[in-house]
Design an enzyme around this catalytic site. Structure first.
Site, PDB file in Angstrom:
ATOM      1  N   GLU A   1     -21.246  -7.485 -13.417  1.00  0.00           N
ATOM      2  CA  GLU A   1     -22.246  -7.844 -12.411  1.00  0.00           C
ATOM      3  C   GLU A   1     -23.626  -7.399 -12.856  1.00  0.00           C
ATOM      4  O   GLU A   1     -23.764  -6.285 -13.382  1.00  0.00           O
ATOM      5  CB  GLU A   1     -21.894  -7.202 -11.062  1.00  0.00           C
ATOM      6  CG  GLU A   1     -20.599  -7.730 -10.476  1.00  0.00           C
ATOM      7  CD  GLU A   1     -20.307  -7.188  -9.068  1.00  0.00           C
ATOM      8  OE1 GLU A   1     -21.148  -6.444  -8.515  1.00  0.00           O
ATOM      9  OE2 GLU A   1     -19.250  -7.509  -8.526  1.00  0.00           O
TER      10      GLU A   1
ATOM     11  N   ASP B   1     -15.897 -12.554  -4.530  1.00  0.00           N
ATOM     12  CA  ASP B   1     -17.203 -11.982  -4.178  1.00  0.00           C
ATOM     13  C   ASP B   1     -17.624 -10.905  -5.174  1.00  0.00           C
ATOM     14  O   ASP B   1     -18.792 -10.519  -5.203  1.00  0.00           O
ATOM     15  CB  ASP B   1     -17.145 -11.376  -2.770  1.00  0.00           C
ATOM     16  CG  ASP B   1     -18.477 -10.795  -2.324  1.00  0.00           C
ATOM     17  OD1 ASP B   1     -19.452 -11.576  -2.225  1.00  0.00           O
ATOM     18  OD2 ASP B   1     -18.553  -9.578  -2.096  1.00  0.00           O
TER      19      ASP B   1
ATOM     20  N   HIS C   1     -21.398 -10.763  -4.367  1.00  0.00           N
ATOM     21  CA  HIS C   1     -21.184  -9.382  -3.918  1.00  0.00           C
ATOM     22  C   HIS C   1     -21.976  -9.109  -2.640  1.00  0.00           C
ATOM     23  O   HIS C   1     -22.675  -8.095  -2.520  1.00  0.00           O
ATOM     24  CB  HIS C   1     -21.567  -8.386  -5.014  1.00  0.00           C
ATOM     25  CG  HIS C   1     -20.890  -7.050  -4.852  1.00  0.00           C
ATOM     26  ND1 HIS C   1     -20.514  -6.277  -5.916  1.00  0.00           N
ATOM     27  CD2 HIS C   1     -20.510  -6.352  -3.738  1.00  0.00           C
ATOM     28  CE1 HIS C   1     -19.950  -5.158  -5.471  1.00  0.00           C
ATOM     29  NE2 HIS C   1     -19.937  -5.186  -4.150  1.00  0.00           N
TER      30      HIS C   1
ATOM     31  N   ASP D   1       0.858  -1.180   0.000  1.00  0.00           N
ATOM     32  CA  ASP D   1       0.000   0.000   0.000  1.00  0.00           C
ATOM     33  C   ASP D   1       0.897   1.234   0.000  1.00  0.00           C
ATOM     34  O   ASP D   1       1.578   1.506   0.996  1.00  0.00           O
ATOM     35  CB  ASP D   1      -0.921   0.010   1.226  1.00  0.00           C
ATOM     36  CG  ASP D   1      -2.043   1.029   1.098  1.00  0.00           C
ATOM     37  OD1 ASP D   1      -1.772   2.139   0.604  1.00  0.00           O
ATOM     38  OD2 ASP D   1      -3.183   0.723   1.489  1.00  0.00           O
TER      39      ASP D   1
ATOM     40  N   ARG E   1     -13.152  -4.941  -5.659  1.00  0.00           N
ATOM     41  CA  ARG E   1     -13.929  -4.644  -6.860  1.00  0.00           C
ATOM     42  C   ARG E   1     -13.491  -5.614  -7.954  1.00  0.00           C
ATOM     43  O   ARG E   1     -12.301  -5.922  -8.086  1.00  0.00           O
ATOM     44  CB  ARG E   1     -13.723  -3.204  -7.334  1.00  0.00           C
ATOM     45  CG  ARG E   1     -14.502  -2.165  -6.556  1.00  0.00           C
ATOM     46  CD  ARG E   1     -16.004  -2.290  -6.826  1.00  0.00           C
ATOM     47  NE  ARG E   1     -16.789  -1.246  -6.165  1.00  0.00           N
ATOM     48  CZ  ARG E   1     -17.294  -1.357  -4.953  1.00  0.00           C
ATOM     49  NH1 ARG E   1     -17.063  -2.441  -4.229  1.00  0.00           N
ATOM     50  NH2 ARG E   1     -18.013  -0.386  -4.437  1.00  0.00           N
TER      51      ARG E   1
END
Length: 351
Positions: free
Chosen positions: A265, A260, A284, A175, A236
């Site tokens: 989608e 997920d 999701h 990160d 995402r």
């Protein structure tokens, strides 16, 4: 007469009483347009002070018709369905709710990881069909001593680290906007993405969808991973290159993927992801609990009220708009905004 008008374009939740009560109590008019055609809802938005959306694509052309709008709030963490640049140019705040489901998503990511590690879905399927296997058909390795790589060490990535730090895992994180001290406090070592891919037995994704994170995990990254690595995505869908993941699974470089979220989608019925033996899916729903849904609806309504009564909500996808509105000095950003602020400053969009 109401002091301001708020239009709910859509959210798909069972009721809207939380939003209506909060907005009405603040002197606003709540207009529920969810059951109207989108064209009618957008007509109402032309004279709305605040707009609530969840999945609707809010384009620059739409934004140009929002003549009175002060804020657009999206139900959720990401705002990739809203043209944030166009909203900023129009002097419109874009609100989101980044901290309503930290516990739920971090728990779901761990659940997907453990389901992959322990082959729970395969075992259940065989048991449901009458089998009893004393010797499992798929090799299962212990968790202790393995390395978990967290791509993104914001609130959710940090929650995963906190929950798993006692599991005798080596924790790595990538990160660029996190200080070493934060990572060390979580028992986590900061590394670059290439090192994380090379050294992790498990990889879990916790980054927003931005131009720089689109297909962050693709064929080049998956060539670096250890054989038998497990990939989990609750962030995402487009953060991952789906074709590259399928290829890595078929070639045996990835052992499992727990997903997920998806590039498209709802996930198409004929998607190869649905039938691949190395993939565990959920639809999701990592964000969901009864408590998180109430927090989400309440926080979204409060953000609308803050903006429509002259204030600034704690979380914004475009805090740079506050300079345009001469409101930056009255803003008290939520802790969840630190990553976004660091990114904007690094990119030169904010001083």
């Amino acid at each position: 007469m109401a002091d301001f008008r708020v239009v709910l374009v859509e959210h798909g939740y069972p009721d809207k009483h939380l939003e209506k009560e909060i907005i009405n109590a603040a002197g606003g008019e709540f207009m529920d347009a969810e059951d109207r055609p989108l064209s009618e809802a957008l007509d109402l938005c032309r004279q709305a002070d605040g707009i609530l959306v969840r999945r609707t694509l809010v384009t620059a052309d739409m934004i140009r018709t929002f003549h009175r709008c002060r804020i657009i709030v999206r139900y959720g963490v990401g705002t990739d369905n809203i043209d944030v640049k166009a909203a900023t140019g129009a002097g419109i705040m874009v609100g989101n709710v980044p901290d309503y489901c930290m516990d739920e998503v971090s728990t779901h990511a761990i659940a997907l990881l453990l389901a992959c590690v322990r082959n729970l879905c395969g075992t259940y399927s065989r048991m449901a069909h009458g089998h009893w296997d004393d010797s499992p058909l798929v090799a299962v390795s212990q968790v202790a001593g393995r390395s978990l790589g967290l791509v993104g060490l914001g609130q959710i990535g940090s929650a995963v680290a906190r929950k798993l730090r006692a599991w005798e895992l080596r924790l790595l994180a990538c990160d660029p906007f996190v200080e070493d001290s934060h990572a060390l406090g979580l028992g986590t070592q900061l590394v670059d993405l290439e090192t994380l891919c090379r050294q992790s037995d498990y990889i879990s994704l916790h980054v927003p969808l931005l131009p720089e994170t689109h297909h962050l995990i693709g064929s080049e990254q998956l060539k670096l991973i250890k054989p038998g690595c497990i990939l989990v995505n609750t962030a995402r869908g487009p953060v991952v290159d789906t074709r590259a993941v399928l290829g890595a699974l078929d070639e045996g470089r990835l052992a499992w993927a727990g997903l997920d979220v998806f590039e498209e989608e709802p996930l198409p019925v004929n998607s190869p992801l649905r039938s691949h033996p190395g993939i565990i899916l959920s639809n999701h729903t990592a964000w969901y609990s009864e408590e998180s849904q109430r927090r989400l609806q309440t926080s979204a309504a409060n953000a609308i009220v803050a903006a429509c009564t002259g204030g600034v909500p704690a979380s914004l996808a475009n805090p740079q708009v506050l300079y345009k509105l001469d409101k930056f000095n009255q803003w008290r950003p939520a802790p969840s905004m630190l990553w976004q602020l660091a990114r904007l400053r690094k990119s030169g969009l904010m001083p």
